[in-house]
Design an enzyme around this catalytic site. Sequence first.
Site, PDB file in Angstrom:
ATOM      1  N   LYS A 158       0.836  -1.190   0.000  1.00 44.74           N
ATOM      2  CA  LYS A 158       0.000   0.000   0.000  1.00 44.74           C
ATOM      3  C   LYS A 158       0.876   1.248   0.000  1.00 44.74           C
ATOM      4  O   LYS A 158       1.942   1.245   0.626  1.00 44.74           O
ATOM      5  CB  LYS A 158      -0.857   0.038   1.286  1.00 44.74           C
TER       6      LYS A 158
ATOM      7  N   ARG B  84     -10.029 -11.573   2.477  1.00 46.18           N
ATOM      8  CA  ARG B  84     -10.867 -12.681   2.000  1.00 46.18           C
ATOM      9  C   ARG B  84     -10.125 -14.006   2.134  1.00 46.18           C
ATOM     10  O   ARG B  84     -10.746 -15.051   2.326  1.00 46.18           O
ATOM     11  CB  ARG B  84     -11.305 -12.384   0.555  1.00 46.18           C
TER      12      ARG B  84
HETATM   13  N1  BES Z   1      -7.965  -3.676   4.594  1.00 46.66           N
HETATM   14  C1  BES Z   1      -8.187  -3.307   3.249  1.00 46.66           C
HETATM   15  C2  BES Z   1      -9.510  -2.578   3.032  1.00 46.66           C
HETATM   16  C3  BES Z   1      -9.695  -1.260   3.722  1.00 46.66           C
HETATM   17  C4  BES Z   1      -9.573  -0.081   3.015  1.00 46.66           C
HETATM   18  C5  BES Z   1     -10.075  -1.184   5.046  1.00 46.66           C
HETATM   19  C6  BES Z   1      -9.786   1.127   3.634  1.00 46.66           C
HETATM   20  C7  BES Z   1     -10.290   0.024   5.659  1.00 46.66           C
HETATM   21  C8  BES Z   1     -10.149   1.190   4.959  1.00 46.66           C
HETATM   22  C9  BES Z   1      -8.204  -4.554   2.367  1.00 46.66           C
HETATM   23  O1  BES Z   1      -7.393  -5.593   2.797  1.00 46.66           O
HETATM   24  C10 BES Z   1      -7.696  -4.154   1.029  1.00 46.66           C
HETATM   25  O2  BES Z   1      -6.576  -3.748   0.940  1.00 46.66           O
HETATM   26  N2  BES Z   1      -8.529  -4.291   0.009  1.00 46.66           N
HETATM   27  C11 BES Z   1      -8.147  -3.960  -1.311  1.00 46.66           C
HETATM   28  C12 BES Z   1      -8.666  -5.032  -2.239  1.00 46.66           C
HETATM   29  C13 BES Z   1      -8.135  -4.953  -3.633  1.00 46.66           C
HETATM   30  C14 BES Z   1      -6.646  -5.157  -3.654  1.00 46.66           C
HETATM   31  C15 BES Z   1      -8.817  -5.990  -4.481  1.00 46.66           C
HETATM   32  C16 BES Z   1      -8.766  -2.606  -1.639  1.00 46.66           C
HETATM   33  O3  BES Z   1      -9.863  -2.317  -1.183  1.00 46.66           O
HETATM   34  O4  BES Z   1      -8.122  -1.831  -2.334  1.00 46.66           O
HETATM   35 MN    MN Z   2      -5.409  -5.413   2.140  1.00 48.54          MN
END
Ligand code: BES
Ligand code: MN
Length: 492
Positions: free
Chosen positions: A265, A339
């Site tokens: 990230k 997931r």
């Molecule tokens: N933990 C994050 C989602 C999240 C985003 C929680 C903002 C709280 C605030 C999750 O693990 C994630 O990174 N999801 C990705 C999925 C994508 C890579 C398919 C996302 O939402 O970008």
């Molecule tokens: Mn994530």
Amino acid sequence: MSISLTNEPVTEIKANVVVVGCFQDEAFSADAQAVDAATRGVLGRLQESGEITGKHGELTTLLAPAGIAASQVVVLGLGRRDKLDQGAVFRAVAAAAKSIAAKSRPVVAWYLPTAANVPVLATGICAAMVGCQGQDLYRAELKLNPIAEMKWRGDDTQSLETGVILGECINLARELVNRPSSDIYPESFAERAREIAGREGLDVEIWDKERLSAERCGSLLAVAQGSVRPPRMVILRYTGSTADAPTIALVGKGVTFDSGGLSLKPSDSMKTMKCDMAGAATVLAVMQAVARLKLPVNVIGLAGLVENMIGGNAFKLGDVLRARNGKTIEVLNTDAEGRLVLADVLDVAVERKADCIIDLATLTGACVVALGNDVAGLMTNDQTLCDKVAAAAKTCGEPVWQLPMFPDYAEQIKSNVADIKNTGDGRWGGAITAAKFLEEFVQDKPWVHIDIAGPAFLESAKSWIDAGATGAFVRTLVELLAAASRNTTTAS
Ligand code: BES
Ligand code: MN
Ligand code: ZN
């Protein structure tokens, strides 16, 4: 914090602050009238001049009022009586408590009117406990000074107890989420769960890495691989009803820190990722609440706990994992880790003979794009169960909105090399493709997925709650379980 009931006259009670509630477009309550009389009509004149309207959340402070034993009176607007619901009580009272807690005011007395169909006392007590507690765990100088002693007008000890239990449980969830990943990691979370289970009389099982391997949790373990913190799975059981009564499973995502893994990230998105175990914290808090409230239901609470990190051993793009239920998963983004963790936990919930499953997860940024920060997404394979979750959320005033689960979305998680892949095709509909992935692991069990990525954690404060963890959905799930127990007892 000590919380008790009182029937002392509002004018005589000794406190730093007395809070008196009033409705919009309505005559003052008996307690407000008593304040008005003791102050020789101050309240009435303020109402006359439009200073006190009773609008929802309005706070009017009388400092050192003559004729009143307390050091100040706060008149709290509750809005129109016909608009009053639990959500309105919660936000108004929490806002008053937060405002009072800006300075050290150790003793606060609350004189709120009662209302038909709204549990003002229980909701108010819970809200005040949440509102006066900030994210001050690591600060010498507190931004909010938790109210040390609260007295509440009334004599309903049951409501007192319910309110205190819910307030404590919400603040437990908030504390766990607000603690950074240096304090809360899979092992330390699991130890907190063990302590709580011991104290509350819950059965507890904690799976370490070896057990997780023996249990073939290949999907969860892959996420954990890059971290020096070993993973855990926590399985709590509360048996409040007979063996033939249905068992409800609550499943929480417990990623104690989500760096994104090799699909790293950017800093800006990573800075709040200590919050990625909010689902697990909510489950633990609800289990504690259910045990303390002694609800006549059977519940299992499961949390999948990992840290998603980079490193020489981290799982990689293109890896093919084998989940506990035997399905293979192609990893195309290591940041879609929630997931992968839930896949194996959901399978354990199925194996433990859950009759229905509700999972909570800070799962996707896409859900926040769809619904904003304040609304959770509901996704389901069973409309009846989903309607019950939505009804409980409505009762508590926690906003939710259902997203569709059309079969076509499942096309997007087909893989060229494995049974499924862990991302959709591109970003669009990302909250739903994530839910479609989870659906692969619940067999035919009625299941609702609550994506709390928005409401679990606030980047800035609201008038009724400090920034940081919110404890969202603790109240809704307790309400759901209470409603379930009401239905089974009336049916039998
Ligand atoms: N933990 C994050 C989602 C999240 C985003 C929680 C903002 C709280 C605030 C999750 O693990 C994630 O990174 N999801 C990705 C999925 C994508 C890579 C398919 C996302 O939402 O970008
Ligand atoms: Mn994530
Ligand atoms: Zn995550």
